[in-house]
Scaffold this motif. Structure first.
Motif: not given
Length: 704
Positions: A327-339, A385-399
């Motif tokens: 879910g969205i908390v403080d306009e951020e959503v969690d993410r995970f990365r896969r290969y 599974r360990t890195t905490e990744q979030y992105i702002k849904v209204f003003n995303p910053v990539y990288g």
């Protein structure tokens, strides 16, 4: 995107295609001149009308006790379809499903979809070919898309209970002809196609089909490239025997894109262009290399044999950052990365004998055959599974790219089967036929879980019967009914590391087929009911295990009408009402919800309509076409276990086409004419695929 760079790419590609065309024409002219010198009479060329379709037999549409919809090249062009998803929008019986971030074809036919962790299976010239990886199927080498509805297991075997999709490829002819087509469209989309066929001798003809596409997208940061080549050769060994070889090569580079998300259950809070993955992941790369060989021999006017072999190797590899489900908390959503590194091979052999025979005064049309296939599905995946990744849904910053990976999947699954089938359509009278069929399958599944260092194996045997009856009330009207049973192997393992018994289903339908306007217009009205057991549901999302505990049913009505309704005016209309629901309650651990009995199946609209009208006119003595159409899709369940619903939508398209000369034609098209926001499919409220806004495309074709 740099338009100058794209212009250079397109110019270079056009030069390559033109060079290929000139070389081929020169070679053909030299060959023709040589023949005319050595022979007193010119050679009479004969076109290959087309090889007999596997499993189809010799039946007219009015004699077939099942519903079928054939989407030919003209209908595909009028709809602007360049990939399989767009083609299947012409059939209201087909609903789009979760397409794995845009990387494969997934569809439900009469409410039912296959394994959500694999692409939907389809046939190519009767061969099982859709399973595996390699990207969404392009239509550059496809002549016709067949939607074969209803119970088909007695012949096709291991398929979906709602029916199957068969792609008929473009094959060589003994008439030299070709087309070069170049198009440009919205979002910096450029594409070139070539299709050239010619005889190289009295007995041998070749065909070269290829495409290249470089495309941007209405989605932020998303760019893709696709290319493919499908050469084929036909050898008329004798008047009775023909050998055809086809190669399929395709390479795609497409970023993994889960789409947009709903905020507090509401779509449209963020732009449809918003990308919430990571551009730094780069594209996923999909590759396909396939070979298909068919030998056909006619013993006489009644009996014919067909033997074929198919081998298809596919792969999919790359990184992807995906939104999570917290879910969205403080306009951020969690993410995970896969290969992911997925590989699959599919080997198919088939042999069949078809013919007519009279027994006890009754005419029998027989199809008898055997087939075998082997599907190897090799999957390896890493997940952070360990890195905490979030992105702002209204003003995303990539990288931010996670790098602390551990193995999530490492397994090899092998499915092997051998089938024997027979179908007999018996003419009891001149107007009344019955169809009886059965198929015996010996199936084996082996699972090698390298991650847990465990193996499992299971074997199954199944008999799939089929019954049908058709009554030709007149030369323009027939009524029919059919019943069939079906099974489909299930991929994956349960919590104990074991495989599953196959998915079981029964399917029944009844309908009316008719022709109007002296046969220029054909229609089918059908009612159907399908029931399934042993549907897979997630048992443990962390370990990617499942449980085969689901039950569901689907019932409804379909109306398909297409053809010429007046001088130069053609109609394409397809309507379906589908009521597809679960039959039992079960717990879905994927999201932690209990799915109640009577829940709508995911992404299946209750009502769907595809409509298209095309008028052929004359302008300054040249052909001028104007046409348009619409697709209506009802609201759909968008997230199992919740009340999240994808809204209904109607999108409209229009086109004009003008033949400047006998060789050159122009076409202009607009999709989503009224620029509506819409959503084609979802897996959950955080993985929702938006539809393309209003877009334009212009193309020029040179025929020779």
């Amino acid at each position: 995107m740099n338009s100058g760079t794209h212009g250079l790419k397109l110019t270079y590609l056009s030069a390559c295609l033109a060079s290929l065309f000139v070389n081929q024409v020169v070679a053909a002219d030299e060959q023709s001149a040589s023949k005319n010198v050595n022979q007193e009479n010119p050679i009479e060329t004969v076109s290959i009308v087309g090889s007999r379709q596997a499993y189809q037999g010799n039946f007219s549409p009015l004699e077939t006790p099942q519903s079928e919809l054939r989407i030919n090249s003209e209908a595909l062009e009028n709809a602007g379809a360049i990939d399989l998803n767009q083609a299947l929008d012409l059939s209201a019986s087909v609903a789009r499903q979760n397409n794995f971030g845009g990387l494969w074809n997934s569809f439900a036919l009469r409410g039912f979809v296959g394994d959500e962790n694999l692409p939907s299976n389809y046939l190519v010239n009767g061969f099982n070919a859709g399973r595996g990886f390699g990207g969404s199927r392009d239509l550059s080498g496809i002549e016709t898309v067949e939607v074969l509805k209803g119970p088909r297991a007695a012949l096709f075997g291991r398929g979906e209970p709602g029916g199957t999709v068969n792609l008929v490829t473009k094959r060589p002819t003994f008439d030299t002809a070709g087309e070069i087509k170049i198009s440009a469209g919205s979002y910096d989309t450029y594409r070139a196609d070539i299709d050239y066929t010619t005889p190289v001798s009295d007995e041998v003809a070749v065909r070269f089909v290829g495409f290249f596409e470089d495309a941007g997208s209405f989605r932020d940061t998303i760019e893709s490239t696709k290319q493919g080549f499908s050469p084929s050769i036909a050898w008329d060994i004798s008047d009775e025997s023909t050998l055809v070889y086809e190669l399929e090569y395709a390479h795609q580079e497409v970023p993994f894109d889960r789409g947009v998300l709903a905020i507090d259950g509401e779509l449209g809070r963020i732009p449809q262009s918003r990308f919430l993955g990571e551009p730094g992941d780069g594209p996923m790369e999909g590759d396909v290399l396939g070979h298909q060989v068919e030998f056909q021999h006619d013993f006489d006017q009644n009996w014919s044999a067909l033997v074929g072999v198919n081998y298809r190797d596919t792969s999919l590899e790359g990184f992807a950052t995906e939104t999570g489900f917290d879910g969205i908390v403080d306009e951020e959503v969690d993410r995970f990365r896969r290969y992911r590194d997925y590989d699959a091979t599919y080997q198919v052999f088939r042999a069949e004998l078809t013919g007519n025979i009279e027994v006890a005064g009754l005419a029998h049309r027989l199809i008898v055959g055997v087939d075998s296939d082997k599907f190897e599905n090799d999957q390896f995946a890493l997940r952070d599974r360990t890195t905490e990744q979030y992105i702002k849904v209204f003003n995303p910053v990539y990288g931010e790219l996670a790098t602390d990976f551990s193995t999530q999947i490492d397994r090899l699954e092998t499915q092997e089967s051998l089938g024997v089938f027979v179908q007999d359509q018996i003419s009891l009278t001149d107007k009344l036929d019955i169809r009886i069929g059965a198929r015996f399958d010996d199936y084996q599944q082996t699972l090698n879980n390298r991650l847990s260092d465990s193996q499992s194996k299971q074997e199954e045997t199944r008999v799939s019967p089929q019954f049908g009856i058709v009554y030709e009330a007149s030369d323009t009207l027939s009524v029919y009914a059919s019943y069939g049973e079906n099974f489909r192997p299930l991929s994956g393992t349960d919590s104990s590391g074991d495989g599953f018994e196959p998915n079981q289903s029964t399917s029944a339908e009844a309908g009316i087929k008719f022709t109007l306007n002296d046969g220029a217009l054909f229609g089918t009205i059908a009612i159907f009911k399908v029931e399934q057991d042993n549907l897979l549901v997630v048992d443990d999302p962390t370990n990617f295990t499942f449980a085969a505990i689901g039950e569901a049913e689907s019932q409804g009505i379909e109306i398909d009408i297409n053809g010429e309704i007046a001088d130069g005016l053609t109609l394409w209309a397809s309507y379906a009402y589908v009521d597809a629901k679960t039959k039992n309650a079960f717990f879905d651990a994927n999201f932690g919800y209990t799915i109640e009995a009577g829940t709508d199946l995911l992404n299946v609209p209750e009502q769907q309509l595809s409509l298209q009208l095309v008028q052929l006119l004359e302008l300054d003595g040249k052909e001028f076409e104007v046409g348009g159409g619409l697709v209506y899709v009802d609201k759909r369940n968008g997230y199992f276990g919740t009340d999240f619903t994808l809204p209904s939508y109607t999108i409209v398209r229009a086109f004009v086409a003008y033949e400047i000369t006998e060789s050159i034609s122009l076409r202009a098209e607009v999709d989503n004419l009224f620029d509506k926001d819409y959503y084609t499919n979802s897996f959950a409220d955080v993985w929702v695929q938006p539809g393309t806004p209003r877009s334009f495309r212009v193309s020029a074709s040179y025929n020779f």
